[in-house]
Design a protein around this motif. Structure first.
Motif, PDB file in Angstrom:
ATOM      1  N   TYR A   1      -5.120   5.669   9.623  1.00 14.46           N
ATOM      2  CA  TYR A   1      -3.821   5.477   9.773  1.00 14.46           C
ATOM      3  C   TYR A   1      -3.136   6.242   8.230  1.00 14.46           C
ATOM      4  CZ  TYR A   1       1.027   4.443   7.917  1.00 14.46           C
ATOM      5  OH  TYR A   1       2.867   4.074   7.445  1.00 14.46           O
ATOM      6  N   ALA A   2      -4.105   6.022   7.044  1.00 19.53           N
ATOM      7  CA  ALA A   2      -3.650   7.114   6.271  1.00 19.53           C
ATOM      8  C   ALA A   2      -3.374   8.939   6.254  1.00 19.53           C
ATOM      9  CB  ALA A   2      -4.313   6.836   5.380  1.00 19.53           C
ATOM     10  N   GLN A   3      -5.552   9.135   7.131  1.00 17.35           N
ATOM     11  CA  GLN A   3      -5.325  10.161   7.853  1.00 17.35           C
ATOM     12  C   GLN A   3      -4.266  10.578   9.109  1.00 17.35           C
ATOM     13  OE1 GLN A   3      -7.968  11.766   6.873  1.00 17.35           O
ATOM     14  NE2 GLN A   3      -7.974   9.951   5.496  1.00 17.35           N
TER      15      GLN A   3
ATOM     16  N   ALA B   1       2.017  14.419   8.561  1.00 17.31           N
ATOM     17  CA  ALA B   1       2.396  15.707   7.452  1.00 17.31           C
ATOM     18  C   ALA B   1       2.304  17.022   6.992  1.00 17.31           C
ATOM     19  CB  ALA B   1       2.521  14.436   6.252  1.00 17.31           C
ATOM     20  N   GLY B   2       1.108  17.128   7.183  1.00 20.39           N
ATOM     21  CA  GLY B   2       0.781  18.843   7.142  1.00 20.39           C
ATOM     22  C   GLY B   2      -0.053  19.215   5.275  1.00 20.39           C
ATOM     23  N   THR B   3       0.953  19.961   5.156  1.00 13.31           N
ATOM     24  CA  THR B   3       0.360  20.475   3.294  1.00 13.31           C
ATOM     25  C   THR B   3       2.118  19.865   3.049  1.00 13.31           C
ATOM     26  OG1 THR B   3      -0.775  22.553   4.372  1.00 13.31           O
ATOM     27  CG2 THR B   3       0.539  23.239   2.379  1.00 13.31           C
ATOM     28  N   PRO B   4       1.572  19.806   1.839  1.00 15.77           N
ATOM     29  CA  PRO B   4       3.050  19.206   0.709  1.00 15.77           C
ATOM     30  C   PRO B   4       3.140  19.924   0.337  1.00 15.77           C
ATOM     31  CG  PRO B   4       0.380  19.008  -0.252  1.00 15.77           C
ATOM     32  CD  PRO B   4       0.373  18.900   1.388  1.00 15.77           C
ATOM     33  N   PRO B   5       5.019  19.762   0.167  1.00  9.65           N
ATOM     34  CA  PRO B   5       6.097  21.146  -0.757  1.00  9.65           C
ATOM     35  C   PRO B   5       5.635  20.538  -2.030  1.00  9.65           C
ATOM     36  CG  PRO B   5       6.622  18.608   0.489  1.00  9.65           C
ATOM     37  CD  PRO B   5       5.506  18.733   0.845  1.00  9.65           C
ATOM     38  N   PRO B   6       5.622  21.749  -2.855  1.00 10.29           N
ATOM     39  CA  PRO B   6       5.769  21.197  -4.101  1.00 10.29           C
ATOM     40  C   PRO B   6       6.669  20.582  -4.813  1.00 10.29           C
ATOM     41  CG  PRO B   6       6.632  24.133  -3.222  1.00 10.29           C
ATOM     42  CD  PRO B   6       6.134  23.186  -2.451  1.00 10.29           C
ATOM     43  N   LEU B   7       5.590  19.836  -5.996  1.00  6.80           N
ATOM     44  CA  LEU B   7       6.918  18.709  -6.253  1.00  6.80           C
ATOM     45  C   LEU B   7       7.684  19.209  -7.621  1.00  6.80           C
ATOM     46  CD1 LEU B   7       3.918  16.172  -7.817  1.00  6.80           C
ATOM     47  CD2 LEU B   7       5.619  15.359  -6.210  1.00  6.80           C
ATOM     48  N   GLU B   8       8.589  18.869  -7.325  1.00  4.83           N
ATOM     49  CA  GLU B   8      10.182  18.794  -8.191  1.00  4.83           C
ATOM     50  C   GLU B   8       9.832  17.802  -9.823  1.00  4.83           C
ATOM     51  OE1 GLU B   8      13.782  16.850  -6.850  1.00  4.83           O
ATOM     52  OE2 GLU B   8      13.454  18.159  -5.369  1.00  4.83           O
TER      53      GLU B   8
ATOM     54  N   CYS C   1       0.729  -1.101   0.095  1.00  2.38           N
ATOM     55  CA  CYS C   1       0.038  -0.017  -0.190  1.00  2.38           C
ATOM     56  C   CYS C   1       0.644   1.067  -0.145  1.00  2.38           C
ATOM     57  CB  CYS C   1      -1.122   0.173   1.427  1.00  2.38           C
ATOM     58  SG  CYS C   1      -1.979   1.313   1.314  1.00  2.38           S
ATOM     59  N   TYR C   2       0.613   2.292  -0.878  1.00  2.00           N
ATOM     60  CA  TYR C   2       1.504   3.716  -1.091  1.00  2.00           C
ATOM     61  C   TYR C   2       0.226   4.001  -0.783  1.00  2.00           C
ATOM     62  CZ  TYR C   2       4.641   1.093  -3.138  1.00  2.00           C
ATOM     63  OH  TYR C   2       4.939  -0.243  -3.493  1.00  2.00           O
ATOM     64  N   ILE C   3       0.103   5.658  -0.325  1.00  2.03           N
ATOM     65  CA  ILE C   3      -0.497   6.513   0.462  1.00  2.03           C
ATOM     66  C   ILE C   3       0.609   7.863  -0.141  1.00  2.03           C
ATOM     67  CG2 ILE C   3      -1.724   7.849   2.103  1.00  2.03           C
ATOM     68  CD1 ILE C   3      -1.523   5.130   4.408  1.00  2.03           C
TER      69      ILE C   3
ATOM     70  N   SER D   1       5.749   9.168   2.880  1.00  5.60           N
ATOM     71  CA  SER D   1       6.797   7.986   3.686  1.00  5.60           C
ATOM     72  C   SER D   1       6.123   7.935   5.642  1.00  5.60           C
ATOM     73  CB  SER D   1       7.615   8.861   4.013  1.00  5.60           C
ATOM     74  OG  SER D   1       8.127   8.951   5.181  1.00  5.60           O
ATOM     75  N   PRO D   2       6.012   6.239   5.480  1.00  4.29           N
ATOM     76  CA  PRO D   2       5.238   6.064   6.778  1.00  4.29           C
ATOM     77  C   PRO D   2       6.188   6.697   8.032  1.00  4.29           C
ATOM     78  CG  PRO D   2       6.620   4.027   5.575  1.00  4.29           C
ATOM     79  CD  PRO D   2       7.134   5.351   5.036  1.00  4.29           C
ATOM     80  N   ASP D   3       7.052   7.541   7.316  1.00 10.34           N
ATOM     81  CA  ASP D   3       7.776   8.872   9.028  1.00 10.34           C
ATOM     82  C   ASP D   3       6.647   9.660   8.367  1.00 10.34           C
ATOM     83  OD1 ASP D   3       9.843   7.001  10.171  1.00 10.34           O
ATOM     84  OD2 ASP D   3      10.797   7.516   8.463  1.00 10.34           O
ATOM     85  N   ALA D   4       5.704  10.101   7.772  1.00  8.06           N
ATOM     86  CA  ALA D   4       4.412  11.679   7.765  1.00  8.06           C
ATOM     87  C   ALA D   4       5.447  12.222   7.308  1.00  8.06           C
ATOM     88  CB  ALA D   4       4.288  11.568   8.973  1.00  8.06           C
ATOM     89  N   GLU D   5       6.609  12.157   6.115  1.00  7.11           N
ATOM     90  CA  GLU D   5       7.302  13.401   5.432  1.00  7.11           C
ATOM     91  C   GLU D   5       6.861  12.841   4.066  1.00  7.11           C
ATOM     92  OE1 GLU D   5      11.020  11.971   5.836  1.00  7.11           O
ATOM     93  OE2 GLU D   5      11.115  13.353   8.355  1.00  7.11           O
ATOM     94  N   TRP D   6       6.365  13.936   3.418  1.00  2.82           N
ATOM     95  CA  TRP D   6       5.647  14.238   1.615  1.00  2.82           C
ATOM     96  C   TRP D   6       7.095  13.796   0.886  1.00  2.82           C
ATOM     97  CZ3 TRP D   6       1.090  13.796   0.198  1.00  2.82           C
ATOM     98  CH2 TRP D   6       0.116  14.796   0.388  1.00  2.82           C
ATOM     99  N   LEU D   7       7.147  13.050  -0.384  1.00  2.00           N
ATOM    100  CA  LEU D   7       8.330  12.978  -1.115  1.00  2.00           C
ATOM    101  C   LEU D   7       7.868  14.628  -2.164  1.00  2.00           C
ATOM    102  CD1 LEU D   7       8.139   9.854  -1.528  1.00  2.00           C
ATOM    103  CD2 LEU D   7       9.214  10.603   0.338  1.00  2.00           C
TER     104      LEU D   7
END
Length: 204
Positions: free
Chosen positions: A179-181, A187-194, A134-136, A153-159
């Motif tokens: 778990y996803a929630q 993690a909060g607000t996602p950062p901009p994607l590369e 599973c990927y979230i 990530s499983p450490d609640a960090e946005w990739l």
């Protein structure tokens, strides 16, 4: 006691539709993907997928799961403990809230509809060992052969780079599970994607 139905034969969709129409609490197994079972209420039946409002072992709401028909190996309708479980749900004032008109005929429809309903979705894919992984994350792009998602990530960090999934590798999509929630809350607000290949605007 519930009637156990072997689903390798025929009539799976009919049995699930009957459970949906009669509001039966069902239990199902997918032995080739996991050892446990799912218990809940059927919220829709499509050509390729069906929707289940899942109840956890502690009689709590555990999210919405959209699963492939072909993965289900056994169905118990109603669940043999349904009388107790229904009373426990009522005692907790927990009423299943089932999405209306959720599209279930193709995986693209499922992914896009799930992304419209939830800030993050769970995408379960078939691994080489034939067990689900599973990927979230959040949907960020849709293409003809698949879709892109910004993962947590499983450490609640946005990739910062998006991951690409082909439509045919997805076995299950989940929304609203605890778990996803929890990951999203930390993690909060996602950062901009590369920017990179496969990144585009998700369909509104």
């Amino acid at each position: 006691m519930g009637k156990i139905i072997e689903l390798k034969t025929t009539g799976q969709r009919a049995q699930l539709r009957e459970a949906q129409e009669s509001r039966q609490l069902v239990r199902l197994w997918r032995e080739e993907l996991e050892h446990g079972s799912f218990c809940g209420y059927v919220g829709g039946v499509g050509r390729e997928f069906f929707l289940l409002w899942v109840m956890g072992d502690t009689i709590t709401y555990d999210g919405i799961y959209i699963m492939r028909h072909r993965d289900v190996t056994e169905l118990e309708a109603p669940d043999k403990h349904h009388v107790f479980m229904e009373k426990a749900l009522a005692h907790k004032s927990l009423t299943p809230n089932l999405p209306k008109d959720f599209p279930l005929d193709s995986i693209r429809e499922v992914v896009e509809a799930a992304a419209r309903q939830s800030a993050v979705i769970g995408v379960h894919v078939d691994s080489e060992e034939e067990a689900e992984v599973c990927y979230i994350g959040r949907l960020v792009g849709v293409e003809e052969d698949g879709f892109s998602m910004q993962e947590i990530s499983p450490d609640a960090e946005w990739l910062r780079e998006a991951s690409f999934f082909s439509w045919d590798e997805v076995s299950t999509v989940s929304i609203d599970d605890g778990y996803a929630q929890a990951l999203l809350a930390v993690a909060g607000t996602p950062p901009p994607l590369e920017q990179g290949p496969g990144i585009g605007l998700a369909n509104e």
